[in-house]
Design an enzyme around this catalytic site. Sequence first.
Site, PDB file in Angstrom:
ATOM      1  N   SER A  15       0.838  -1.253  -0.249  1.00 23.64           N
ATOM      2  CA  SER A  15       0.056   0.015   0.064  1.00 23.64           C
ATOM      3  C   SER A  15       1.004   1.066   0.122  1.00 23.64           C
ATOM      4  CB  SER A  15      -0.949  -0.015   1.192  1.00 23.64           C
ATOM      5  OG  SER A  15      -1.237   1.094   1.425  1.00 23.64           O
ATOM      6  N   HIS A  40      -1.242  -1.294  -4.378  1.00 28.03           N
ATOM      7  CA  HIS A  40      -2.597  -1.043  -3.768  1.00 28.03           C
ATOM      8  C   HIS A  40      -2.262   0.600  -3.524  1.00 28.03           C
ATOM      9  CE1 HIS A  40      -5.847  -1.658  -0.690  1.00 28.03           C
ATOM     10  NE2 HIS A  40      -5.440  -0.380  -0.340  1.00 28.03           N
ATOM     11  N   ASP A  42      -3.989   3.971  -2.602  1.00 23.17           N
ATOM     12  CA  ASP A  42      -5.355   4.754  -1.636  1.00 23.17           C
ATOM     13  C   ASP A  42      -5.842   5.982  -1.929  1.00 23.17           C
ATOM     14  OD1 ASP A  42      -5.612   2.572   0.426  1.00 23.17           O
ATOM     15  OD2 ASP A  42      -3.824   2.693   1.226  1.00 23.17           O
ATOM     16  N   MET A  44      -8.272   9.127  -1.140  1.00 21.52           N
ATOM     17  CA  MET A  44      -9.232   9.462  -0.098  1.00 21.52           C
ATOM     18  C   MET A  44      -9.818  11.028  -0.346  1.00 21.52           C
ATOM     19  SD  MET A  44      -7.047   8.211   3.093  1.00 21.52           S
ATOM     20  CE  MET A  44      -6.268   6.635   3.368  1.00 21.52           C
ATOM     21  N   HIS A  73      -7.967   1.783  -4.673  1.00 23.84           N
ATOM     22  CA  HIS A  73      -8.901   1.743  -3.613  1.00 23.84           C
ATOM     23  C   HIS A  73      -9.564   2.931  -3.283  1.00 23.84           C
ATOM     24  CE1 HIS A  73      -9.167   0.879   1.290  1.00 23.84           C
ATOM     25  NE2 HIS A  73     -10.407   0.865   0.658  1.00 23.84           N
ATOM     26  N   MET A  75     -11.736   5.422  -1.499  1.00 22.70           N
ATOM     27  CA  MET A  75     -12.261   5.697  -0.264  1.00 22.70           C
ATOM     28  C   MET A  75     -12.816   7.043  -0.408  1.00 22.70           C
ATOM     29  SD  MET A  75      -9.390   4.198   2.350  1.00 22.70           S
ATOM     30  CE  MET A  75      -8.235   4.277   0.964  1.00 22.70           C
ATOM     31  N   MET A 146     -11.729  -4.343   5.104  1.00 16.97           N
ATOM     32  CA  MET A 146     -10.949  -3.425   5.929  1.00 16.97           C
ATOM     33  C   MET A 146     -10.793  -3.851   7.194  1.00 16.97           C
ATOM     34  SD  MET A 146     -10.034  -0.889   3.969  1.00 16.97           S
ATOM     35  CE  MET A 146      -9.283  -0.145   5.232  1.00 16.97           C
ATOM     36  N   ASP A 179      -6.880  -5.519   4.303  1.00 17.20           N
ATOM     37  CA  ASP A 179      -6.363  -4.224   4.077  1.00 17.20           C
ATOM     38  C   ASP A 179      -6.248  -3.507   5.608  1.00 17.20           C
ATOM     39  OD1 ASP A 179      -4.954  -1.838   3.062  1.00 17.20           O
ATOM     40  OD2 ASP A 179      -6.870  -1.028   2.520  1.00 17.20           O
TER      41      ASP A 179
HETATM   42  C1  DX5 Z   1      -6.393   2.594   5.373  1.00 19.06           C
HETATM   43  C2  DX5 Z   1      -5.811   2.200   3.842  1.00 19.06           C
HETATM   44  C3  DX5 Z   1      -4.912   1.266   3.968  1.00 19.06           C
HETATM   45  C4  DX5 Z   1      -3.422   1.489   4.498  1.00 19.06           C
HETATM   46  C5  DX5 Z   1      -2.843   0.188   5.145  1.00 19.06           C
HETATM   47  O1  DX5 Z   1      -7.368   3.638   5.021  1.00 19.06           O
HETATM   48  O2  DX5 Z   1      -6.766   1.961   3.157  1.00 19.06           O
HETATM   49  O3  DX5 Z   1      -4.301   0.751   2.321  1.00 19.06           O
HETATM   50  O4  DX5 Z   1      -2.757   2.316   4.024  1.00 19.06           O
HETATM   51  O5  DX5 Z   1      -1.745   0.736   5.757  1.00 19.06           O
HETATM   52  P1  DX5 Z   1      -1.061  -0.145   7.001  1.00 19.06           P
HETATM   53  O6  DX5 Z   1      -0.773  -1.421   6.351  1.00 19.06           O
HETATM   54  O7  DX5 Z   1       0.157   0.873   7.267  1.00 19.06           O
HETATM   55  O8  DX5 Z   1      -2.146  -0.209   7.777  1.00 19.06           O
HETATM   56 ZN    ZN Z   2      -6.351   0.854   1.192  1.00 20.09          ZN
END
Ligand code: DX5
Ligand code: ZN
Length: 219
Positions: A15, A40, A42, A44, A73, A75, A146, A179
Amino acid sequence: MKKTNFIQKIKVAPSILAADYSHLAKDIKKVEAAGCDLLHIDVMDGHFVPNITIGPMVVKAIRKITKLPLHSHLMIENPFRYINEFIDAGSDIITVHIETVTKNEINKYKKTVNARGVKLGVSLNPATPVERILPLAGSLDWVLVMSVNPGFGGQEFIPSVIPKIKKLRGVYSCDIEVDGGVNDKNAPLLIEAGANVMAAGTYIFKAKNTKQAMEKLRR
Ligand code: DX5
Ligand code: ZN
């Protein structure tokens, strides 16, 4: 509940939220050289989650420097409003949060997303019951469970998601990714429960030996 026959190689998905964004290409090359299976990414929006990260422009830039499959991903609220941008940017897999969409929307967009050669899946928050997505079994390419509340990296793994993974694997034969707070201690339990994709940010990017850290996730 019917148990699906499921034998598949365990995939590791770094990630990049935990990467150094001032040296993103370098960090991506590092995990690629260490043998990861996909990236991966993220996304947001500051609405669905309190944090703001990146958009399709960055996915497009990453697409130029690697052939690894890219999982966006999302969010974000109204994810289908932006789905074409993330496909155009070069995503291979896109997951939208079940908390942000309707089943009708998923069924509607699944065909158009697949027609462009991209997989469509759903993610669910730790507090969201699996029953919410069980009716979608057979119509999803990917499920993301999650194991922390979305928004930030580096949080502690929530073990109560393990029974959810077991239930999902009972009905889903597609990829099931976990995740949040994933590391070498909880990975065996996740694999035993039926997950086959390990997303990990902090654990991988902070490891002294990246290759070894990733190998430990596959055991
Ligand atoms: C959280 C993200 C994850 C996060 C995972 O909202 O979707 O992908 O980056 O990071 P670690 O492995 O540090 O929990
Ligand atoms: Zn994620």
